[in-house]
Scaffold this motif. Sequence first.
Motif, PDB file in Angstrom:
ATOM      1  N   ASN A   2       0.622  -1.570  -0.345  1.00 34.77           N
ATOM      2  CA  ASN A   2      -0.004  -0.079   0.484  1.00 34.77           C
ATOM      3  C   ASN A   2       1.085   1.632  -0.217  1.00 34.77           C
ATOM      4  OD1 ASN A   2      -2.562  -1.202   0.321  1.00 34.77           O
ATOM      5  ND2 ASN A   2      -2.165  -1.326   2.347  1.00 34.77           N
ATOM      6  N   VAL A   3       1.727   1.717   0.509  1.00 34.24           N
ATOM      7  CA  VAL A   3       3.243   2.791   0.571  1.00 34.24           C
ATOM      8  C   VAL A   3       3.541   2.774  -0.783  1.00 34.24           C
ATOM      9  CG1 VAL A   3       4.616   3.646   1.651  1.00 34.24           C
ATOM     10  CG2 VAL A   3       3.538   2.067   2.971  1.00 34.24           C
ATOM     11  N   PHE A   4       4.612   1.666  -0.978  1.00 34.94           N
ATOM     12  CA  PHE A   4       5.208   1.199  -2.431  1.00 34.94           C
ATOM     13  C   PHE A   4       4.667   0.486  -3.207  1.00 34.94           C
ATOM     14  CE2 PHE A   4       8.131   0.411   1.559  1.00 34.94           C
ATOM     15  CZ  PHE A   4       8.779   1.840   1.609  1.00 34.94           C
ATOM     16  N   SER A   5       3.334   0.854  -3.912  1.00 34.68           N
ATOM     17  CA  SER A   5       2.782   0.334  -4.704  1.00 34.68           C
ATOM     18  C   SER A   5       3.152   1.606  -5.678  1.00 34.68           C
ATOM     19  CB  SER A   5       1.209   0.723  -4.709  1.00 34.68           C
ATOM     20  OG  SER A   5       0.643   1.781  -4.384  1.00 34.68           O
ATOM     21  N   PHE A   6       3.382   2.452  -6.175  1.00 35.39           N
ATOM     22  CA  PHE A   6       4.109   3.158  -7.028  1.00 35.39           C
ATOM     23  C   PHE A   6       5.227   2.442  -8.099  1.00 35.39           C
ATOM     24  CE2 PHE A   6       6.117   4.508  -3.461  1.00 35.39           C
ATOM     25  CZ  PHE A   6       7.824   4.806  -3.927  1.00 35.39           C
ATOM     26  N   LEU A   7       5.859   1.113  -6.823  1.00 32.00           N
ATOM     27  CA  LEU A   7       6.834   0.697  -7.482  1.00 32.00           C
ATOM     28  C   LEU A   7       6.869  -1.303  -8.589  1.00 32.00           C
ATOM     29  CD1 LEU A   7       9.777   0.384  -4.848  1.00 32.00           C
ATOM     30  CD2 LEU A   7       9.481   2.237  -6.647  1.00 32.00           C
ATOM     31  N   LYS A   8       5.255  -1.294  -8.448  1.00 27.72           N
ATOM     32  CA  LYS A   8       5.015  -2.144  -9.156  1.00 27.72           C
ATOM     33  C   LYS A   8       5.379  -2.073 -10.708  1.00 27.72           C
ATOM     34  CE  LYS A   8       0.888  -3.427  -6.575  1.00 27.72           C
ATOM     35  NZ  LYS A   8      -0.281  -3.917  -6.243  1.00 27.72           N
ATOM     36  N   PRO A   9       5.246  -1.033 -11.115  1.00 26.36           N
ATOM     37  CA  PRO A   9       5.095  -1.175 -12.776  1.00 26.36           C
ATOM     38  C   PRO A   9       6.787  -1.239 -12.807  1.00 26.36           C
ATOM     39  CG  PRO A   9       3.667   0.602 -12.481  1.00 26.36           C
ATOM     40  CD  PRO A   9       4.618   0.412 -10.264  1.00 26.36           C
ATOM     41  N   VAL A  10       7.633  -0.362 -12.663  1.00 21.94           N
ATOM     42  CA  VAL A  10       9.267  -0.690 -12.046  1.00 21.94           C
ATOM     43  C   VAL A  10      10.033  -2.493 -12.274  1.00 21.94           C
ATOM     44  CG1 VAL A  10      10.862  -0.282 -10.894  1.00 21.94           C
ATOM     45  CG2 VAL A  10       9.220   1.127 -11.147  1.00 21.94           C
ATOM     46  N   PHE A  11       9.180  -2.558 -11.191  1.00 22.35           N
ATOM     47  CA  PHE A  11       9.263  -4.703 -11.419  1.00 22.35           C
ATOM     48  C   PHE A  11       8.735  -4.845 -12.389  1.00 22.35           C
ATOM     49  CE2 PHE A  11      10.097  -3.829  -6.731  1.00 22.35           C
ATOM     50  CZ  PHE A  11      11.229  -4.705  -6.221  1.00 22.35           C
ATOM     51  N   GLU A  12       7.589  -5.019 -12.405  1.00 28.17           N
ATOM     52  CA  GLU A  12       7.056  -5.349 -13.823  1.00 28.17           C
ATOM     53  C   GLU A  12       8.560  -4.964 -14.970  1.00 28.17           C
ATOM     54  OE1 GLU A  12       3.050  -3.749 -13.848  1.00 28.17           O
ATOM     55  OE2 GLU A  12       2.314  -5.219 -12.231  1.00 28.17           O
ATOM     56  N   HIS A  13       8.643  -4.328 -15.485  1.00 29.75           N
ATOM     57  CA  HIS A  13       9.262  -4.084 -16.469  1.00 29.75           C
ATOM     58  C   HIS A  13      10.806  -4.268 -16.294  1.00 29.75           C
ATOM     59  CE1 HIS A  13      10.884  -1.060 -19.695  1.00 29.75           C
ATOM     60  NE2 HIS A  13      12.377  -1.223 -18.449  1.00 29.75           N
ATOM     61  N   LEU A  14      10.652  -4.395 -15.259  1.00 32.56           N
ATOM     62  CA  LEU A  14      12.532  -4.938 -14.946  1.00 32.56           C
ATOM     63  C   LEU A  14      11.894  -7.400 -15.099  1.00 32.56           C
ATOM     64  CD1 LEU A  14      13.980  -3.594 -12.331  1.00 32.56           C
ATOM     65  CD2 LEU A  14      15.088  -3.586 -14.804  1.00 32.56           C
ATOM     66  N   GLY A  15      11.033  -7.563 -15.263  1.00 28.14           N
ATOM     67  CA  GLY A  15      10.532  -8.750 -15.654  1.00 28.14           C
ATOM     68  C   GLY A  15      10.325  -9.610 -14.217  1.00 28.14           C
ATOM     69  N   GLY A  16       9.851  -8.928 -13.083  1.00 25.68           N
ATOM     70  CA  GLY A  16       9.480  -9.608 -12.097  1.00 25.68           C
ATOM     71  C   GLY A  16       7.994  -9.551 -11.751  1.00 25.68           C
ATOM     72  N   ALA A  17       7.857 -10.804 -10.883  1.00 27.05           N
ATOM     73  CA  ALA A  17       6.564 -11.112 -10.659  1.00 27.05           C
ATOM     74  C   ALA A  17       5.728 -10.060  -9.493  1.00 27.05           C
ATOM     75  CB  ALA A  17       5.873 -12.297 -10.572  1.00 27.05           C
ATOM     76  N   THR A  18       6.679  -9.001  -8.964  1.00 32.26           N
ATOM     77  CA  THR A  18       5.924  -8.396  -7.579  1.00 32.26           C
ATOM     78  C   THR A  18       5.240  -8.115  -7.478  1.00 32.26           C
ATOM     79  OG1 THR A  18       8.519  -8.624  -6.929  1.00 32.26           O
ATOM     80  CG2 THR A  18       7.388  -6.756  -5.681  1.00 32.26           C
ATOM     81  N   GLY A  19       4.280  -7.896  -6.362  1.00 33.62           N
ATOM     82  CA  GLY A  19       2.656  -7.886  -6.292  1.00 33.62           C
ATOM     83  C   GLY A  19       2.185  -8.049  -6.726  1.00 33.62           C
ATOM     84  N   ALA A  20       1.844  -9.157  -8.226  1.00 36.64           N
ATOM     85  CA  ALA A  20       1.403  -8.925  -8.949  1.00 36.64           C
ATOM     86  C   ALA A  20      -0.051 -11.033  -8.643  1.00 36.64           C
ATOM     87  CB  ALA A  20       1.818 -10.557 -10.266  1.00 36.64           C
ATOM     88  N   TYR A  21       0.491 -11.491  -7.196  1.00 28.11           N
ATOM     89  CA  TYR A  21       0.013 -12.442  -6.729  1.00 28.11           C
ATOM     90  C   TYR A  21      -1.125 -11.903  -5.768  1.00 28.11           C
ATOM     91  CZ  TYR A  21       2.644 -15.910  -9.100  1.00 28.11           C
ATOM     92  OH  TYR A  21       3.294 -16.446 -10.347  1.00 28.11           O
ATOM     93  N   THR A  22      -2.748 -12.166  -6.073  1.00 27.02           N
ATOM     94  CA  THR A  22      -3.583 -12.309  -4.707  1.00 27.02           C
ATOM     95  C   THR A  22      -3.278 -13.732  -3.816  1.00 27.02           C
ATOM     96  OG1 THR A  22      -5.213 -10.739  -6.291  1.00 27.02           O
ATOM     97  CG2 THR A  22      -5.756 -11.660  -4.685  1.00 27.02           C
ATOM     98  N   ILE A  23      -3.280 -12.981  -2.515  1.00 22.58           N
ATOM     99  CA  ILE A  23      -3.133 -14.264  -2.129  1.00 22.58           C
ATOM    100  C   ILE A  23      -4.742 -14.631  -1.226  1.00 22.58           C
ATOM    101  CG2 ILE A  23      -0.775 -14.065  -1.414  1.00 22.58           C
ATOM    102  CD1 ILE A  23      -2.283 -13.047   1.409  1.00 22.58           C
ATOM    103  N   GLN A  24      -4.391 -16.514  -0.607  1.00 22.64           N
ATOM    104  CA  GLN A  24      -6.228 -16.706  -0.581  1.00 22.64           C
ATOM    105  C   GLN A  24      -4.965 -16.543   1.482  1.00 22.64           C
ATOM    106  OE1 GLN A  24      -7.481 -20.031  -1.071  1.00 22.64           O
ATOM    107  NE2 GLN A  24      -7.928 -21.436   0.854  1.00 22.64           N
TER     108      GLN A  24
END
Length: 535
Positions: free
Chosen positions: A367-389
């Motif tokens: 919630n604090v660092f959500s602005f970094l998600k596009p950076v990880f996606e651009h670099l090929g990472g999956a960070t922040g992509a998964y929804t948990i149970q």
Amino acid sequence: MKKNITLSILSGLLLWIAWPPTPYTTFLLFLGFVPMLLAIENIIQSTATGKGKKIFNTAFLGFFVWNTLCVYWVYNSLKIIGPLVAIPITLIPYALGPLLMAIACWLYYRMRLITSRALSLVALVCFWVGYEYLHQSWDLNFPWMTIGNGFAISHQWIQWYEYTGVYGGTIWIWVVNILVFLLYVGLREAQVKTLRVKLVSAFALVLILPLGFSLYRYYSYKEAVNPSNIVVVQPNIEPYAKEGIPVYTQIKALTDLSDSIGQPNTEFFLWPETAISQYIDEDHILGSNHYAQVKQFINKYKNGNVITGGETYRMYDKRTNETASPMPNGGFWDHYSSAINIENSSKVQFYHKSRLVPGAEALPFGNVFSFLKPVFEHLGGATGAYTIQEQPGVFYSQSGIGAAPVICYESIYGAWVAKAVTEGAQFIAIITNDGWWENTSGKDQHLDYAKLRAIETRRWVCQSANTGISAFINQRGDVVQQSKWWVRAALKQDINLNTEITFYAAHGDYLPKAGSVLAVLGIVFVAIRRKRILA
């Protein structure tokens, strides 16, 4: 100062040598913290200034050595996302763990300034347990180095984990180390003989009683006979090349291996994490060609089930929940790392991975660092992509057998797995890849830690790993069968299902919760006393 640095590094080396998967050296866990305690004591007794800073730096050095030597393999599992991402994420286990450990030692020093050594040592154990529980619970979680995990290679010593979980081992190790430290300091300080006799007696009791009880429990434990035939499959598909291999070909390899040893009464076939490497729409899985291929295989086994890993998703026209992420072409979706249970009916069960690897699979404090998600996606990472149970899951076969699906990293969370057992799981099904770590000690440690889950819950553990190590572990924590690394294999075993609930499974992590409360009270006590002194 050089002497204290040497003592600190010695602690790190002793703890590393004692750590799984190294055999025959577990006993060094009972001595590993002694040099560190001596280094801290030397600084406290010195006339130097800035003692708190020196203690923190000295402790951090030793713990950094220990952590780095034990989990060096983490970098291998992350390098696919590029060094700009992998290197900072690697610092989570390499540096964050030692940082928190050093803070626990610094708090011990602050406690020593205002109270006795004996009470401060009790507080140190609480501070340490509190750090371990924090490092299991927050967004930067990495409980791989919880000290109680160190007994995984010598599981005969800790059969009482069915009552305490791994935190009982953490406390045991610290108490023995503290008693050895006090004995050594007592000789150095020429303490009275009666005190030394009491310390020796306490050391013998604390060491022998838990060990004796555990060995008795290990050799006297008998499993209730309640057999079920299980097959675990190891396809040995290069994880970095999976996307270049047709999914049909990968599933055929899995079904061929399963068929090679499956028998009419086989009830579960376990395939590894991401065995189905193409996205599957959960709402339309019955129309999937991959599902049809698996279904055609399982139809040959009357009571059969396939538990397989896969990447699944659900799509929405509009955001109906907080977890859904926007899609480039409009709409929203939830994306899961899943375990899927396919049986001889149209019923399909899903479990979504809940304990995600910080950085690689989940963006800490998203919630604090959500602005970094596009950076990880651009670099090929999956960070922040998964929804948990939010809750553990249990897969039920048509015959009523409950299996606890556990995906990779989740297997180091004792209370999480135990909760699935209280929900009806009669055995534990771990599906993992482990190929990302390559041929390092990471895969061996992962298997060793699974033995602890077997003891805590008194459930068989069946582990399917893409490249190894796949295995069967009985209710005492013995590895009954295991595959070799980097070979294509399938194993079958008649396991005994269990419905009894252990004390630990019923009560969970009560020890670290109590220790954390005491740690917080200790921190408040230190802060109040410090404020009064400064006033």
